[in-house]
Write a protein that holds these residues in place. Structure first.
Motif, PDB file in Angstrom:
ATOM      1  N   PRO A  64     -28.520  37.783 -44.479  1.00 16.21           N
ATOM      2  CA  PRO A  64     -28.401  37.135 -43.168  1.00 16.21           C
ATOM      3  C   PRO A  64     -26.982  37.119 -42.623  1.00 16.21           C
ATOM      4  N   THR A  65     -25.981  37.274 -43.480  1.00 19.01           N
ATOM      5  CA  THR A  65     -24.597  37.266 -42.998  1.00 19.01           C
ATOM      6  C   THR A  65     -24.177  38.613 -42.416  1.00 19.01           C
ATOM      7  N   GLU A  66     -24.969  39.661 -42.623  1.00 25.20           N
ATOM      8  CA  GLU A  66     -24.613  40.989 -42.120  1.00 25.20           C
ATOM      9  C   GLU A  66     -25.385  41.284 -40.832  1.00 25.20           C
ATOM     10  N   PHE A  67     -24.653  41.731 -39.825  1.00 25.18           N
ATOM     11  CA  PHE A  67     -25.251  42.056 -38.523  1.00 25.18           C
ATOM     12  C   PHE A  67     -26.188  40.924 -38.067  1.00 25.18           C
ATOM     13  N   PRO A  68     -25.629  39.723 -37.923  1.00 25.49           N
ATOM     14  CA  PRO A  68     -26.479  38.558 -37.627  1.00 25.49           C
ATOM     15  C   PRO A  68     -27.211  38.648 -36.289  1.00 25.49           C
ATOM     16  N   ASP A  69     -26.746  39.507 -35.376  1.00 22.38           N
ATOM     17  CA  ASP A  69     -27.416  39.640 -34.080  1.00 22.38           C
ATOM     18  C   ASP A  69     -28.508  40.697 -34.101  1.00 22.38           C
ATOM     19  N   ALA A  70     -28.774  41.275 -35.275  1.00 23.02           N
ATOM     20  CA  ALA A  70     -29.726  42.385 -35.368  1.00 23.02           C
ATOM     21  C   ALA A  70     -31.134  41.940 -35.732  1.00 23.02           C
ATOM     22  N   GLY A  71     -31.400  40.640 -35.695  1.00 27.64           N
ATOM     23  CA  GLY A  71     -32.741  40.154 -36.000  1.00 27.64           C
ATOM     24  C   GLY A  71     -32.802  39.482 -37.355  1.00 27.64           C
ATOM     25  N   PRO A  72     -33.919  38.829 -37.658  1.00 29.39           N
ATOM     26  CA  PRO A  72     -34.070  38.123 -38.936  1.00 29.39           C
ATOM     27  C   PRO A  72     -34.002  39.084 -40.112  1.00 29.39           C
ATOM     28  N   PRO A  73     -33.445  38.658 -41.234  1.00 29.57           N
ATOM     29  CA  PRO A  73     -33.316  39.544 -42.403  1.00 29.57           C
ATOM     30  C   PRO A  73     -34.661  40.060 -42.892  1.00 29.57           C
ATOM     31  N   HIS A  74     -34.632  41.251 -43.449  1.00 32.17           N
ATOM     32  CA  HIS A  74     -35.834  41.839 -44.048  1.00 32.17           C
ATOM     33  C   HIS A  74     -35.422  42.626 -45.291  1.00 32.17           C
ATOM     34  N   ARG A  75     -36.130  42.410 -46.384  1.00 32.67           N
ATOM     35  CA  ARG A  75     -35.866  43.139 -47.621  1.00 32.67           C
ATOM     36  C   ARG A  75     -37.017  44.109 -47.877  1.00 32.67           C
ATOM     37  N   ALA A  76     -36.792  45.380 -47.673  1.00 30.31           N
ATOM     38  CA  ALA A  76     -37.800  46.395 -48.004  1.00 30.31           C
ATOM     39  C   ALA A  76     -37.935  46.486 -49.520  1.00 30.31           C
ATOM     40  N   ALA A  77     -39.110  46.902 -49.977  1.00 29.56           N
ATOM     41  CA  ALA A  77     -39.374  46.930 -51.416  1.00 29.56           C
ATOM     42  C   ALA A  77     -38.762  48.141 -52.109  1.00 29.56           C
ATOM     43  N   ARG A  78     -38.782  49.291 -51.438  1.00 30.18           N
ATOM     44  CA  ARG A  78     -38.283  50.504 -52.089  1.00 30.18           C
ATOM     45  C   ARG A  78     -37.553  51.396 -51.084  1.00 30.18           C
ATOM     46  N   LEU A  79     -36.557  52.098 -51.594  1.00 27.42           N
ATOM     47  CA  LEU A  79     -35.866  53.153 -50.860  1.00 27.42           C
ATOM     48  C   LEU A  79     -36.096  54.466 -51.595  1.00 27.42           C
ATOM     49  N   TYR A  80     -36.640  55.446 -50.881  1.00 25.10           N
ATOM     50  CA  TYR A  80     -36.836  56.780 -51.443  1.00 25.10           C
ATOM     51  C   TYR A  80     -35.983  57.796 -50.691  1.00 25.10           C
ATOM     52  N   TYR A  81     -35.483  58.773 -51.449  1.00 28.80           N
ATOM     53  CA  TYR A  81     -34.843  59.943 -50.854  1.00 28.80           C
ATOM     54  C   TYR A  81     -35.828  61.106 -50.865  1.00 28.80           C
ATOM     55  N   ALA A  82     -35.940  61.797 -49.744  1.00 27.00           N
ATOM     56  CA  ALA A  82     -36.727  63.024 -49.721  1.00 27.00           C
ATOM     57  C   ALA A  82     -36.000  64.082 -50.546  1.00 27.00           C
ATOM     58  N   THR A  83     -36.744  64.779 -51.393  1.00 26.81           N
ATOM     59  CA  THR A  83     -36.161  65.846 -52.200  1.00 26.81           C
ATOM     60  C   THR A  83     -37.088  67.050 -52.178  1.00 26.81           C
ATOM     61  N   TYR A  84     -36.833  68.073 -52.975  1.00 29.41           N
ATOM     62  CA  TYR A  84     -37.509  69.352 -52.779  1.00 29.41           C
ATOM     63  C   TYR A  84     -37.279  70.250 -53.982  1.00 29.41           C
ATOM     64  N   ARG A  85     -38.078  71.293 -54.058  1.00 32.87           N
ATOM     65  CA  ARG A  85     -37.908  72.277 -55.127  1.00 32.87           C
ATOM     66  C   ARG A  85     -36.588  73.016 -54.963  1.00 32.87           C
ATOM     67  N   PRO A  86     -36.004  73.486 -56.059  1.00 33.45           N
ATOM     68  CA  PRO A  86     -34.796  74.318 -55.932  1.00 33.45           C
ATOM     69  C   PRO A  86     -35.085  75.547 -55.080  1.00 33.45           C
ATOM     70  N   PRO A  87     -34.330  75.795 -54.015  1.00 31.66           N
ATOM     71  CA  PRO A  87     -34.562  76.973 -53.180  1.00 31.66           C
ATOM     72  C   PRO A  87     -34.384  78.264 -53.967  1.00 31.66           C
ATOM     73  N   ARG A  88     -35.114  79.283 -53.545  1.00 32.59           N
ATOM     74  CA  ARG A  88     -34.977  80.589 -54.191  1.00 32.59           C
ATOM     75  C   ARG A  88     -33.591  81.156 -53.929  1.00 32.59           C
ATOM     76  N   PRO A  89     -33.060  81.961 -54.871  1.00 30.57           N
ATOM     77  CA  PRO A  89     -31.756  82.594 -54.641  1.00 30.57           C
ATOM     78  C   PRO A  89     -31.787  83.465 -53.385  1.00 30.57           C
ATOM     79  N   GLY A  90     -30.689  83.472 -52.690  1.00 34.64           N
ATOM     80  CA  GLY A  90     -30.603  84.271 -51.478  1.00 34.64           C
ATOM     81  C   GLY A  90     -29.178  84.271 -50.964  1.00 34.64           C
ATOM     82  N   PRO A  91     -28.958  84.895 -49.798  1.00 36.23           N
ATOM     83  CA  PRO A  91     -27.585  84.996 -49.277  1.00 36.23           C
ATOM     84  C   PRO A  91     -27.021  83.664 -48.822  1.00 36.23           C
ATOM     85  N   ARG A  92     -27.911  82.688 -48.510  1.00 39.31           N
ATOM     86  CA  ARG A  92     -27.425  81.388 -48.054  1.00 39.31           C
ATOM     87  C   ARG A  92     -27.373  80.426 -49.225  1.00 39.31           C
ATOM     88  N   ALA A  93     -26.270  79.703 -49.352  1.00 34.51           N
ATOM     89  CA  ALA A  93     -26.096  78.750 -50.451  1.00 34.51           C
ATOM     90  C   ALA A  93     -26.740  77.430 -50.074  1.00 34.51           C
TER      91      ALA A  93
END
Length: 244
Positions: free
Chosen positions: A147-176
């Motif tokens: 509640p002390t952070e960005f107090p004008d941004a609305g009532p506090p909310h605690r999400a349950a989980r944070l996920y990062y989108a990830t992916y298979r290793p790209p195939r070798p090619g000219p672009r790194a």
């Protein structure tokens, strides 16, 4: 998700079409199951190209791409979309508190159970905007609960989980390409891939990227890495809400 209250999902990305590339099938799956789905997009993608669509200015491209975003997000099932219009290819130079505050405001407004954003590597391309939105969304995931952070941004909310989108290793090619983090969740994309491709095609200005979409973003599964929050009941799950 039968037999329990409908869950909510919030996606935080940098550009129009990021939502389709990274999470199109997952968004469609949870929306179909009754979850409330919301999308935050930081820029209008106006520094990009416009495929074969004639565009006279960056402002015109921004307006076109924002409308494409709304159409694709609706097609995938997002009921609430925030498009902030920050400078495309300029998120890393933006005052971090400005971007973090925007995401905090979004999270407090939509009150998600699960938040998804890019990993810190910035997806396969390592785009600076992708890396910047990852940092901002990660900070906002924690700060939205205080509640002390960005107090004008609305009532506090605690999400349950944070996920990062990830992916298979790209195939070798000219672009790194960058490597993603090891997945802890694998979502079956096959029932939703037709809708994901349809959503991508609604981003008509980006059709020159369809080969990359097919190679990097279109497969049997969409992968995610648990970054923080309520532990998963297993090392690898097939439901981002499992155990909540």
């Amino acid at each position: 998700m039968s037999g329990r209250a409908a869950r909510s999902l919030a996606l935080v990305f940098a550009h129009p079409d990021d939502e389709t590339f990274a999470t199109g099938a997952t968004l469609a799956r949870y929306a179909h199951a009754g979850a409330t789905c919301a999308l935050f997009t930081a820029t209008d993608g106006d520094a990009g190209k416009s495929s074969d669509i004639p565009v006279r200015s960056r402002e015109e491209l921004a307006a076109i791409r924002r409308n494409e975003l709304y159409a694709a997000a609706r097609h995938l099932g997002a009921g609430h979309v925030v498009a902030r219009g920050h400078p495309d290819q300029g998120l890393a130079a933006l005052d971090p508190d400005t971007l973090i505050g925007d995401v905090v405001t979004f999270l407090r407004a939509v009150q998600p159970h699960v938040v998804i954003t890019f990993g810190p590597e910035g997806a396969p391309t390592g785009h600076p905007d992708h890396r910047a939105i990852s940092r901002a969304a990660t900070a906002a995931f924690f700060l939205a609960a205080l509640p002390t952070e960005f107090p004008d941004a609305g009532p506090p909310h605690r999400a349950a989980r944070l996920y990062y989108a990830t992916y298979r290793p790209p195939r070798p090619g000219p672009r790194a390409f960058r490597l993603g983090l090891p997945p802890t969740a694998r979502i079956d994309a096959r029932p939703w891939n037709a809708r994901k491709r349809e959503a991508f095609l609604l981003h008509a200005t980006q059709r020159m990227h369809q080969p990359a979409f097919e190679e990097l973003a279109f497969g049997d599964e969409e992968w995610f890495t648990l970054a923080s929050g309520v532990p998963q009941p297993d090392d690898t799950v097939d439901d981002l809400m499992q155990g909540l």
